[in-house]
Design a protein around this motif. Structure first.
Motif, PDB file in Angstrom:
ATOM      1  N   LEU A   1      19.884 -27.747  -9.840  1.00 22.78           N
ATOM      2  CA  LEU A   1      21.123 -28.012 -10.561  1.00 22.78           C
ATOM      3  C   LEU A   1      20.839 -28.853 -11.797  1.00 22.78           C
ATOM      4  N   ALA A   2      21.557 -28.610 -12.843  1.00 25.72           N
ATOM      5  CA  ALA A   2      21.337 -29.315 -14.103  1.00 25.72           C
ATOM      6  C   ALA A   2      21.405 -30.816 -13.899  1.00 25.72           C
ATOM      7  N   GLY A   3      20.432 -31.521 -14.480  1.00 26.69           N
ATOM      8  CA  GLY A   3      20.411 -32.974 -14.442  1.00 26.69           C
ATOM      9  C   GLY A   3      19.797 -33.585 -13.200  1.00 26.69           C
ATOM     10  N   THR A   4      19.346 -32.766 -12.237  1.00 26.11           N
ATOM     11  CA  THR A   4      18.882 -33.328 -10.969  1.00 26.11           C
ATOM     12  C   THR A   4      17.365 -33.366 -10.809  1.00 26.11           C
ATOM     13  N   GLN A   5      16.643 -32.385 -11.360  1.00 23.44           N
ATOM     14  CA  GLN A   5      15.207 -32.226 -11.111  1.00 23.44           C
ATOM     15  C   GLN A   5      14.923 -32.090  -9.608  1.00 23.44           C
ATOM     16  N   ARG A   6      15.879 -31.593  -8.873  1.00 24.51           N
ATOM     17  CA  ARG A   6      15.723 -31.388  -7.428  1.00 24.51           C
ATOM     18  C   ARG A   6      15.829 -29.903  -7.100  1.00 24.51           C
ATOM     19  N   ILE A   7      15.226 -29.516  -5.989  1.00 23.95           N
ATOM     20  CA  ILE A   7      15.269 -28.140  -5.505  1.00 23.95           C
ATOM     21  C   ILE A   7      16.148 -28.074  -4.260  1.00 23.95           C
ATOM     22  N   GLU A   8      17.021 -27.072  -4.222  1.00 25.95           N
ATOM     23  CA  GLU A   8      17.808 -26.830  -3.024  1.00 25.95           C
ATOM     24  C   GLU A   8      17.862 -25.327  -2.752  1.00 25.95           C
ATOM     25  N   ARG A   9      18.059 -24.993  -1.504  1.00 26.27           N
ATOM     26  CA  ARG A   9      18.147 -23.582  -1.152  1.00 26.27           C
ATOM     27  C   ARG A   9      19.515 -23.041  -1.551  1.00 26.27           C
ATOM     28  N   ALA A  10      19.523 -21.855  -2.137  1.00 23.96           N
ATOM     29  CA  ALA A  10      20.767 -21.174  -2.477  1.00 23.96           C
ATOM     30  C   ALA A  10      21.068 -20.140  -1.398  1.00 23.96           C
ATOM     31  N   PRO A  11      22.318 -19.997  -1.008  1.00 17.55           N
ATOM     32  CA  PRO A  11      22.629 -19.108   0.113  1.00 17.55           C
ATOM     33  C   PRO A  11      22.459 -17.636  -0.199  1.00 17.55           C
ATOM     34  N   ASP A  12      22.650 -17.237  -1.463  1.00 17.62           N
ATOM     35  CA  ASP A  12      22.644 -15.819  -1.807  1.00 17.62           C
ATOM     36  C   ASP A  12      21.943 -15.597  -3.141  1.00 17.62           C
ATOM     37  N   PRO A  13      21.429 -14.391  -3.356  1.00 17.57           N
ATOM     38  CA  PRO A  13      20.894 -14.080  -4.683  1.00 17.57           C
ATOM     39  C   PRO A  13      22.014 -13.916  -5.692  1.00 17.57           C
ATOM     40  N   VAL A  14      21.673 -14.015  -6.958  1.00 20.10           N
ATOM     41  CA  VAL A  14      22.672 -13.813  -8.002  1.00 20.10           C
ATOM     42  C   VAL A  14      23.085 -12.347  -8.027  1.00 20.10           C
ATOM     43  N   ARG A  15      24.293 -12.103  -8.421  1.00 22.87           N
ATOM     44  CA  ARG A  15      24.834 -10.733  -8.477  1.00 22.87           C
ATOM     45  C   ARG A  15      25.105 -10.312  -9.911  1.00 22.87           C
TER      46      ARG A  15
ATOM     47  N   SER B   1       0.812  -1.213   0.000  1.00 18.40           N
ATOM     48  CA  SER B   1       0.000   0.000   0.000  1.00 18.40           C
ATOM     49  C   SER B   1       0.848   1.267   0.000  1.00 18.40           C
ATOM     50  N   ASP B   2       2.157   1.113   0.005  1.00 17.11           N
ATOM     51  CA  ASP B   2       3.084   2.240   0.009  1.00 17.11           C
ATOM     52  C   ASP B   2       3.670   2.390  -1.388  1.00 17.11           C
ATOM     53  N   GLN B   3       3.406   3.516  -2.020  1.00 17.74           N
ATOM     54  CA  GLN B   3       3.897   3.729  -3.374  1.00 17.74           C
ATOM     55  C   GLN B   3       5.414   3.686  -3.439  1.00 17.74           C
ATOM     56  N   HIS B   4       6.081   3.966  -2.317  1.00 18.62           N
ATOM     57  CA  HIS B   4       7.539   3.999  -2.278  1.00 18.62           C
ATOM     58  C   HIS B   4       8.109   2.784  -1.541  1.00 18.62           C
ATOM     59  N   ALA B   5       7.394   1.682  -1.559  1.00 13.76           N
ATOM     60  CA  ALA B   5       7.809   0.481  -0.833  1.00 13.76           C
ATOM     61  C   ALA B   5       9.205   0.039  -1.253  1.00 13.76           C
ATOM     62  N   THR B   6       9.955  -0.435  -0.275  1.00 13.00           N
ATOM     63  CA  THR B   6      11.264  -1.002  -0.541  1.00 13.00           C
ATOM     64  C   THR B   6      11.117  -2.487  -0.861  1.00 13.00           C
ATOM     65  N   ALA B   7      12.149  -3.057  -1.451  1.00 11.68           N
ATOM     66  CA  ALA B   7      12.171  -4.488  -1.769  1.00 11.68           C
ATOM     67  C   ALA B   7      13.410  -5.113  -1.146  1.00 11.68           C
ATOM     68  N   THR B   8      13.233  -6.262  -0.520  1.00 21.37           N
ATOM     69  CA  THR B   8      14.354  -6.978   0.080  1.00 21.37           C
ATOM     70  C   THR B   8      14.356  -8.424  -0.392  1.00 21.37           C
ATOM     71  N   HIS B   9      15.547  -9.001  -0.425  1.00 22.16           N
ATOM     72  CA  HIS B   9      15.687 -10.403  -0.803  1.00 22.16           C
ATOM     73  C   HIS B   9      15.145 -11.277   0.321  1.00 22.16           C
ATOM     74  N   ARG B  10      14.223 -12.199  -0.030  1.00 20.37           N
ATOM     75  CA  ARG B  10      13.635 -13.080   0.975  1.00 20.37           C
ATOM     76  C   ARG B  10      14.344 -14.424   1.023  1.00 20.37           C
ATOM     77  N   ARG B  11      14.381 -15.111  -0.114  1.00 16.42           N
ATOM     78  CA  ARG B  11      15.056 -16.404  -0.200  1.00 16.42           C
ATOM     79  C   ARG B  11      15.432 -16.672  -1.646  1.00 16.42           C
ATOM     80  N   SER B  12      16.291 -17.683  -1.824  1.00 15.36           N
ATOM     81  CA  SER B  12      16.663 -18.136  -3.161  1.00 15.36           C
ATOM     82  C   SER B  12      16.646 -19.664  -3.186  1.00 15.36           C
ATOM     83  N   TYR B  13      16.129 -20.208  -4.277  1.00 18.19           N
ATOM     84  CA  TYR B  13      16.150 -21.652  -4.499  1.00 18.19           C
ATOM     85  C   TYR B  13      16.647 -21.919  -5.911  1.00 18.19           C
TER      86      TYR B  13
END
Length: 563
Positions: A549-563, A534-546
């Protein structure tokens, strides 16, 4: 439904050549933020009927979309005179010139052409520009008379047979104008590292003022204030959305790749109707649906497929191929919750036979490392387990399904299990790996492995992965419960994870956007959340990353967002 605007003409120029100016330049191409202001000096949110000057104006910004290795689709809308507002049918034809350049100052123009903006196409203009270089950033603008549009930035896709180090997409869905401000679009517009923005549906909402959300939850007023039903209504609603400065900034900064979901038509739309359509008072569904499609293609930089819908395919070198689905035009009506016979009926379809065959054939033939599927409703199966009764009703409201004994959302692939079984078995049987479903619709963040059968997970390996992105503004669990985020939702999230071992993460409270980064080694989704929709000037923060990996069809948590 094909667009009704006039076809454009194009002339490619030698590299570095400058076309002879047709009229003097009124304003120079400025910084991205400044370029988003109309040339009249009025603010983007003002009413175009009172703000438009006597001469042509570009009050709805510019946009680009559907990037190809050699081209991109450009878009704008001209207001030829003050009363020629969107949906009015008023206004004389206007000749519009477009230019594409390698620089913001347009000293190195590489292509130009012209098109006619007419009332028959709501004075929208599209130019399908070809002859450009792959993986290249370009700038573009339109001119009507002596008035330039704002300057837009776009980017072509990598060449088909090239090795690509990476591609990066912004990912959004579900932008309800009355639900809040489009700060997510502003944050994505400010990023300089995106190849495109993927919009997974519900770009607009059809409701009238105060219908959704209601009461004190309404943040701002949408136009027109009644529910949109006619072609004029849908055009007016699209036009009003494009007076939003954050949406205009997004379009001016990045090419858009979009599919539609239900609210571009009406809530819970299917081939023969919608949950929010009453034939007795709102007329023939086929006419309403056709009107919605026509306005959509007029107002968005999207190429329709040969079937006149949004299912199509885009490539990004040898790294990724994006298969975009239309899950509204061909589906049968949603079954009742608990009606297992209908849910599993092989004669009922979500995709339609032709589209499902097209998808299967494309996935099997793809030579890209990653097969990305733009998918408007969740494919991962979900059972809600022992969710407390006090949360079951609000959760059902958030998902848009009946409240009684919620076990499955029949509007998504869970309501059409035979189509899902056929598609997932195809992935298994053909040995198709590295398939990632990218999904919107349910106003929540999810990261899941897609099992062939949920009951066999994790003993039987999954056949794909899925990243679901939350809404830009549309209500989720904490909004409906009127509680602080990350309080009561924790109980429901824990119950969902306990009942669905393939779900790695679910966030039922946040609003925001995603950034999908794809390399040969992995596909990673970074989830960003807003401080306050509801705030037109809302900030955005990184919540999580998942990531997967190629060939796995599995999901894992990534420690950091891409840079």
């Amino acid at each position: 439904m094909t667009p009704t605007h006039s076809a454009s003409t194009q002339q490619a120029l030698p590299e570095g050549a400058i076309p002879t100016p047709r009229r003097r330049a009124v304003v120079a191409a400025g910084a991205a933020g400044a370029a988003l202001l109309p040339l009249t000096g009025t603010l983007p949110g003002t009413d175009s009927a009172s703000a438009a000057p006597a001469r042509p104006a570009f009050l709805h910004g510019v946009a680009s979309g559907d990037p190809l290795p050699d081209g991109v689709l450009l878009w704008t809308r001209v207001t030829p005179e003050p009363d020629a507002v969107p949906g009015s049918g008023k206004g004389l034809p206007v000749e519009v010139v477009w230019e594409v350049a390698e620089d913001r100052e347009f000293t190195r123009t590489v292509a130009h052409g012209s098109s006619k903006a007419e009332a028959a196409g709501d004075h929208t203009v599209k130019a399908d520009v070809r002859g450009l270089r792959p993986a290249t950033t370009y700038y573009f603008r339109f001119t009507a008379g002596d008035v330039h549009s704002p300057t837009g930035r776009t980017r072509t896709a990598p060449a088909e047979d090239t090795q690509v180090a990476g591609v990066r997409f912004g990912v959004v869905s579900c932008a309800n104008y009355e639900g809040g401000y489009f700060a997510s679009y502003r944050h994505l517009a400010a990023r300089g590292d995106l190849d495109a923005v993927l919009h997974l549906g519900d770009y607009i909402y059809e409701y009238g003022h105060g219908e959704y959300p209601t009461g004190d939850d309404v943040v701002r007023t949408v136009q027109p204030t009644h529910e949109i039903v006619s072609l004029a209504d849908y055009r007016a609603r699209h036009g009003h959305y494009k007076t939003d400065p954050d949406l205009r900034a997004l379009h001016a900064a990045h090419p858009l790749i979009a599919i539609w979901d239900d609210h571009e038509f009406a809530d819970n739309a299917w081939s023969g109707g919608a949950g929010n359509h009453d034939p007795a008072t709102e007329g023939d569904w086929a006419q309403r649906s056709a009107a919605a499609k026509q306005a959509y293609f007029e107002w968005l930089p999207v190429r329709p497929s040969t079937a006149g819908t949004t299912f199509r395919r885009l490539g990004f070198g040898r790294l990724a191929e994006l298969h975009l689905l239309d899950l509204r035009s061909f589906r049968d009506a949603q079954p009742r919750v608990g009606d297992g016979g209908a849910i599993d009926d092989p004669d009922r379809t979500l995709t339609g036979r032709a589209q499902l065959d097209w998808l299967k054939k494309g996935l099997a033939a793809s030579t890209a490392r990653w097969k990305l599927i733009g998918n408007s409703v969740m494919i991962s199966p979900v059972a809600f387990g022992s969710v407390p009764a006090k949360l079951l009703g609000p959760l059902a409201e958030c998902l848009g399904v009946p409240r009684e004994g919620l076990a499955v959302n029949t509007d998504q692939w869970d309501g059409y299990t035979d189509d899902r079984r056929e598609l997932l078995a195809h992935l298994r049987d053909k040995g198709i790996t590295d398939t990632v479903f990218l999904t919107g619709d349910i106003h929540m963040n999810w990261a899941s492995e897609v099992p062939l059968r949920a009951a066999d997970h994790p003993r039987v390996p999954p056949v794909a992965t899925e990243f679901v992105i939350t809404s830009v503004t549309s209500d989720n669990l904490d909004d409906i419960l009127h509680v602080a985020p990350d309080t009561l939702s924790g109980v429901a999230e824990a119950a969902v994870r306990a009942a669905n071992r393939h779900v790695r993460w679910v966030d039922m409270d946040s609003h925001g956007f995603g950034v999908l980064d794809v390399t040969a080694e992995r596909a990673q989704m970074d989830y960003y959340v807003l401080s306050d929709k509801s705030d037109q000037h809302a900030t955005a923060t990184h919540r999580r990353s998942y990531r997967t990996l190629a060939g796995t069809q599995r999901i894992e948590r990534a420690p950091d967002p891409v840079r």
